[in-house]
Scaffold this motif. Structure first.
Motif, short mmCIF file in Angstrom:
data_model
loop_
_atom_site.label_atom_id
_atom_site.label_comp_id
_atom_site.label_asym_id
_atom_site.label_seq_id
_atom_site.Cartn_x
_atom_site.Cartn_y
_atom_site.Cartn_z
N GLY A 1 -4.70 -4.33 -79.19
CA GLY A 1 -5.77 -4.66 -78.25
C GLY A 1 -5.40 -5.85 -77.38
N ARG A 2 -4.82 -6.89 -78.00
CA ARG A 2 -4.35 -8.06 -77.25
C ARG A 2 -3.24 -7.68 -76.27
N MET A 3 -2.30 -6.87 -76.75
CA MET A 3 -1.19 -6.44 -75.89
C MET A 3 -1.70 -5.62 -74.70
N CYS A 4 -2.68 -4.77 -74.96
CA CYS A 4 -3.27 -3.95 -73.89
C CYS A 4 -3.96 -4.85 -72.86
N ARG A 5 -4.74 -5.81 -73.36
CA ARG A 5 -5.42 -6.74 -72.46
C ARG A 5 -4.42 -7.47 -71.58
#
Length: 92
Positions: free
Chosen positions: A79-83
């Motif tokens: 999720g962090r990487m996607c953001r």
């Protein structure tokens, strides 16, 4: 006051899931005696990559540890990487 409930996860292939759940109940019978089964459910967790057409994270992206079904770390990390990727793409 009623004691707080807890959940039990079972990992296995679909044909054997009911037998595995039955075995778990038998092993913990003395600990759950007098308790109440509120809900029994099973959901498949995808464990293979998906084509990249949308942003998928966590279980939806297939990021699950095979031996434990653990996925919360991978959900948060992906999720962090996607953001970060979305923010970077918007800046360009």
């Amino acid at each position: 006051m009623r004691p707080r409930g807890s959940g039990t996860g079972t990992i296995g292939s679909k044909p054997y899931i009911k037998a595995l759940q039955r075995d778990i109940k038998a092993r913990v019978k003395s600990k759950i005696e007098g308790g109440e089964v509120i809900k029994v459910e099973a959901h498949p967790i995808p464990q293979h990559p998906r084509p990249i057409r949308v942003a998928l994270v966590g279980d939806a992206a297939g990021y699950v540890t095979n031996c434990s079904g653990e996925g919360i770390y991978f959900a948060a990390k992906s999720g962090r990487m996607c953001r970060e990727a979305i923010v970077k793409a918007e800046k360009t």
